[in-house]
Design a protein around this motif. Structure first.
Motif, PDB file in Angstrom:
ATOM      1  N   ASN A 178      14.335 -22.941  60.979  1.00  0.00           N
ATOM      2  CA  ASN A 178      13.749 -24.307  61.600  1.00  0.00           C
ATOM      3  C   ASN A 178      14.405 -25.212  62.449  1.00  0.00           C
ATOM      4  N   TYR A 183      18.878 -27.296  71.978  1.00  0.00           N
ATOM      5  CA  TYR A 183      19.059 -26.688  73.329  1.00  0.00           C
ATOM      6  C   TYR A 183      20.230 -27.195  74.041  1.00  0.00           C
ATOM      7  N   GLU A 237      23.306 -34.875  71.795  1.00  0.00           N
ATOM      8  CA  GLU A 237      22.317 -36.217  71.621  1.00  0.00           C
ATOM      9  C   GLU A 237      21.346 -35.735  70.388  1.00  0.00           C
ATOM     10  N   LEU A 279      18.254 -36.283  69.344  1.00  0.00           N
ATOM     11  CA  LEU A 279      17.120 -36.813  69.915  1.00  0.00           C
ATOM     12  C   LEU A 279      16.482 -37.366  68.577  1.00  0.00           C
ATOM     13  N   PRO A 280      15.564 -38.721  69.008  1.00  0.00           N
ATOM     14  CA  PRO A 280      14.576 -39.037  67.888  1.00  0.00           C
ATOM     15  C   PRO A 280      13.422 -38.184  67.932  1.00  0.00           C
ATOM     16  N   LEU A 281      13.343 -37.361  68.723  1.00  0.00           N
ATOM     17  CA  LEU A 281      12.205 -36.369  68.733  1.00  0.00           C
ATOM     18  C   LEU A 281      12.212 -35.277  67.868  1.00  0.00           C
ATOM     19  N   SER A 282      13.602 -35.053  67.276  1.00  0.00           N
ATOM     20  CA  SER A 282      13.892 -34.076  66.444  1.00  0.00           C
ATOM     21  C   SER A 282      14.155 -34.252  65.062  1.00  0.00           C
ATOM     22  N   SER A 283      13.934 -35.438  64.494  1.00  0.00           N
ATOM     23  CA  SER A 283      13.759 -36.061  63.136  1.00  0.00           C
ATOM     24  C   SER A 283      13.360 -37.426  63.022  1.00  0.00           C
ATOM     25  N   ASP A 284      12.737 -37.695  62.201  1.00  0.00           N
ATOM     26  CA  ASP A 284      12.416 -39.336  61.953  1.00  0.00           C
ATOM     27  C   ASP A 284      13.762 -40.090  61.300  1.00  0.00           C
ATOM     28  N   SER A 336      16.813 -44.194  68.586  1.00  0.00           N
ATOM     29  CA  SER A 336      17.265 -44.288  69.944  1.00  0.00           C
ATOM     30  C   SER A 336      18.349 -45.358  69.899  1.00  0.00           C
ATOM     31  N   TYR A 368      21.365 -30.873  72.890  1.00  0.00           N
ATOM     32  CA  TYR A 368      20.217 -31.875  72.245  1.00  0.00           C
ATOM     33  C   TYR A 368      19.565 -31.026  71.172  1.00  0.00           C
ATOM     34  N   ILE A 380      16.324 -30.346  68.751  1.00  0.00           N
ATOM     35  CA  ILE A 380      15.020 -30.501  69.034  1.00  0.00           C
ATOM     36  C   ILE A 380      14.336 -30.410  67.795  1.00  0.00           C
ATOM     37  N   ASN A 381      14.766 -29.582  66.785  1.00  0.00           N
ATOM     38  CA  ASN A 381      14.273 -29.862  65.344  1.00  0.00           C
ATOM     39  C   ASN A 381      15.523 -29.929  64.384  1.00  0.00           C
ATOM     40  N   ASP A 382      15.602 -30.917  63.614  1.00  0.00           N
ATOM     41  CA  ASP A 382      16.798 -30.585  62.766  1.00  0.00           C
ATOM     42  C   ASP A 382      16.291 -30.216  61.069  1.00  0.00           C
ATOM     43  N   ASP A 383      16.777 -29.029  60.928  1.00  0.00           N
ATOM     44  CA  ASP A 383      16.683 -28.639  59.583  1.00  0.00           C
ATOM     45  C   ASP A 383      18.003 -28.043  59.115  1.00  0.00           C
ATOM     46  N   ILE A 415       7.385 -28.654  67.400  1.00  0.00           N
ATOM     47  CA  ILE A 415       8.549 -29.454  66.561  1.00  0.00           C
ATOM     48  C   ILE A 415       8.097 -29.369  65.062  1.00  0.00           C
ATOM     49  N   PRO A 416       8.441 -28.544  64.301  1.00  0.00           N
ATOM     50  CA  PRO A 416       8.103 -28.694  62.940  1.00  0.00           C
ATOM     51  C   PRO A 416       8.303 -30.048  62.064  1.00  0.00           C
ATOM     52  N   ASN A 417       9.328 -30.753  62.582  1.00  0.00           N
ATOM     53  CA  ASN A 417       9.814 -31.991  61.690  1.00  0.00           C
ATOM     54  C   ASN A 417       8.619 -32.893  62.165  1.00  0.00           C
ATOM     55  N   ALA A 430       7.231 -35.550  71.017  1.00  0.00           N
ATOM     56  CA  ALA A 430       6.901 -35.711  69.236  1.00  0.00           C
ATOM     57  C   ALA A 430       6.429 -36.942  68.874  1.00  0.00           C
ATOM     58  N   TYR A 483       6.126 -39.393  65.655  1.00  0.00           N
ATOM     59  CA  TYR A 483       6.299 -39.889  64.169  1.00  0.00           C
ATOM     60  C   TYR A 483       5.537 -41.103  63.697  1.00  0.00           C
ATOM     61  N   LYS A 504       4.204 -45.143  60.724  1.00  0.00           N
ATOM     62  CA  LYS A 504       5.146 -45.534  59.567  1.00  0.00           C
ATOM     63  C   LYS A 504       5.602 -46.997  59.727  1.00  0.00           C
ATOM     64  N   MET A 550      16.702 -34.753  79.878  1.00  0.00           N
ATOM     65  CA  MET A 550      17.809 -34.108  79.532  1.00  0.00           C
ATOM     66  C   MET A 550      18.848 -34.007  80.688  1.00  0.00           C
ATOM     67  N   PHE A 556      20.382 -32.008  82.024  1.00  0.00           N
ATOM     68  CA  PHE A 556      20.672 -30.663  82.793  1.00  0.00           C
ATOM     69  C   PHE A 556      19.275 -30.509  83.376  1.00  0.00           C
ATOM     70  N   HIS A 609       8.175 -39.676  71.269  1.00  0.00           N
ATOM     71  CA  HIS A 609       9.363 -39.320  71.927  1.00  0.00           C
ATOM     72  C   HIS A 609       9.050 -38.285  72.974  1.00  0.00           C
ATOM     73  N   ASN A 645      10.723 -35.956  76.236  1.00  0.00           N
ATOM     74  CA  ASN A 645      11.952 -35.382  76.699  1.00  0.00           C
ATOM     75  C   ASN A 645      11.400 -34.532  77.822  1.00  0.00           C
TER      76      ASN A 645
END
Lengths: 265, 255
Positions: free
Chosen positions: A52, A56, A81, A83-88, A92, A137, A139-142, B41-43, B60, B62, B65, B87, B89, B131, B133
């Motif tokens: 998971n 990028y 980076e 990204l805040p998009l990839s994990s709570d 930023s 970047y 995208i999803n941090d697991d 995005i699973p998270n 995404a 979140y 909260k 991004m 690039f 968020h 991107n």
């Protein structure tokens, strides 16, 4: 955090029996998928998934002045980076240490292994050289962003083509298609990390596992030669274990390199 | 020689009938191929990808909260907070990572675009973070971003009164076109290019509009109507992606 501490007991109990929550063996990687050419304005780009975890990586190139101590060599700049998009957990704002470390560790893996042939990226000695930007970047941090980023950087660089530089105009002409590949060594470097949990060593941790690991060792390896390293986190490692980690990472690197080469063909 | 005066007379009506040739051969009211997908995005509590041709946005959500810092909490209802960034690039000339004046403005207008459609009454002192991107840019990135964000909000189950859909209307010389790409944004012939980004609720009300270029108020009204019409089709695609949970792609054959 409290939750990881409670989980730790259960995870450790499993590890003693040689098991992990997701059914993997201690040294087993999650499924690795690599896709290149994910962003057409980049000189090279790649998407890497480890289970998971997803990153990028994009490569851009620009022409600039060389550093005084390497007047005939191109430059490398690696940034990461989170990204805040990839994990709570990621917010930023100015870069936090983990993203700085990720960029620096990946930079050293690429630089010290002489993967990029910088002497071929000189346009005019002392005046104009190519700078290669590698931007990572999340995208999803697991978990295990370190290894995913390293693989992504290699894949993106492998797919990169040098844009056309118009010497007369003194700028890059993106209208002219360039087919010239970025000059790279034949063998690819790899960044691999082993995580110490109690007296066990695991690889490719999920976020949950990484949170409760005690220490980690990252090696940059190319064709069996180590050219960069980072020992991270608070705990100590005894020298015997360290030797085992080196052996493990070397062996594992052969397997992962084969996988990468296969998927980049 | 003798027809010298003729073109002058006929040029006006001719211009109106003869549509300008779009660089990628699209019809005036045709968007680029659209890709819409949720759950990428699973998270995240909700996530989506939305693409107009070569412009690809991911978003995404979140939350809701607890809002930090505390002084930003609103005790009467929840707060929507958006951040948009490209991004490095995603464009030809690399962008330095981190916020810029441009990205900060777009973050705010994205918030304004989405705000009227969501209902955070039930979440005092909370925040919903969105968020966005841009992975790849070929103009109209804010519109793709808003579309992805609206889908991600719905996917996260945030209470919504409406969907929000965004599109750019361009004026190339004198002609209005739907969904501007980079080549059209740089249009230089005739009156040049006018770029009008706009967003509507599914009830057809405007929540966001920005313009660069030059246009009469009369034609601007036409542009709004054209935008209203265009978002109806795009809305159906957003809805389909949300309902099926599958990747929806349109106009695959055409460029």
């Amino acid at each position: 955090m409290i939750t990881p501490e409670i989980n730790k007991e259960r995870v450790m109990k499993y590890l003693q029996e040689g098991k992990r929550f997701d059914g993997r063996k201690l040294e087993e990687f999650r499924e690795l998928t690599i896709e290149t050419g994910i962003s057409k304005n980049a000189e090279g780009s790649a998407k890497v998934k480890l289970g998971n975890t997803e990153v990028y990586v994009g490569v851009k190139m620009a022409v600039g002045e060389p550093y005084p101590d390497s007047p005939d060599k191109g430059n490398l700049m690696v940034t990461a980076e989170f990204l805040p998009l990839s994990s709570d957990r990621f917010e930023s704002g100015p870069p936090q240490f983990p993203s700085i470390e990720l960029g620096r560790v990946t930079d050293r893996v690429l630089r010290e292994s002489h993967f990029i042939e910088f002497e071929k990226l000189c346009i005019k000695k002392g005046e104009k050289v190519w700078t290669v930007f590698v931007d990572i970047y999340t995208i999803n941090d697991d978990g295990n962003l370190l290894d995913a980023a390293g693989i992504g950087a290699v894949a993106a660089l492998k797919s990169a083509k040098i844009p056309f530089y118009d010497g007369k105009e003194g700028k890059i002409d993106y209208e002219k298609e360039s087919k010239e590949k970025l000059p790279l060594s034949k063998d690819i470097p790899l960044s691999l990390t082993a995580y110490k949990m109690g007296d066990k060593i695991i690889m490719d941790p999920t976020r949950e596992e990484e949170d409760i690991s005690d220490a980690r060792v990252t090696l940059g390896i190319k064709s069996g030669v180590v050219s960069s390293m980072q020992k991270g986190l608070n705990d100590k490692i005894n020298v015997e274990d360290l030797g085992k980690i080196f052996d493990l990472l070397e062996e594992k690197s052969k397997e992962i390199v084969l996988k990468i080469e296969k998927s980049l063909k | 020689m003798e027809v010298k005066s003729k073109p002058e007379v006929s040029s006006q009506p001719n211009k109106k009938q003869n549509s300008v040739e779009r660089p990628d051969g699209r019809k005036a009211d045709e968007t680029r191929p659209i890709v819409a997908e949720v759950g990428i995005i699973p998270n995240a509590d909700g996530s989506a990808k939305f693409a107009f041709g070569g412009t690809v946005a991911i978003a995404a959500v979140y939350g809701p909260k607890k809002m930090h810092p505390q002084h930003k909490q609103n005790p009467s209802k929840g707060v929507l907070r958006c951040d948009y960034s490209m991004m490095s690039f995603s464009v030809k000339d690399r962008i330095r990572p981190g916020p810029s004046r441009r990205s900060m403005e777009i973050s705010k207008i994205t918030e304004w675009a989405l705000q009227p459609a969501i209902d955070l009454e039930a979440y005092p002192n909370m925040v919903v973070d969105v968020h966005i991107n841009i992975l790849q840019a070929d103009a109209s990135t804010r519109c793709a971003g808003i579309n992805a964000a609206a889908m991600a909000l719905a996917h996260a189950g945030i209470p919504m009164k409406d969907m929000v859909t965004s599109v750019s209307i361009g004026k190339l010389d004198k002609e209005l076109v739907v969904d501007v790409n980079k080549a059209e944004e740089d249009w230089e012939e005739g009156e040049g290019a006018t770029d009008i980004a706009m967003s509507f609720t599914s009830a057809g009300e405007l929540t966001h509009m920005q313009l660069d270029g030059h246009i009469t108020t009369e034609q601007l009204k036409e542009a709004v109507k054209l935008g209203q019409k265009a978002v109806k089709e795009i809305y159906e695609i957003q809805k389909q992606a949300l309902k099926t949970g599958k990747k929806i792609e349109t106009g695959g054959k055409k460029k």
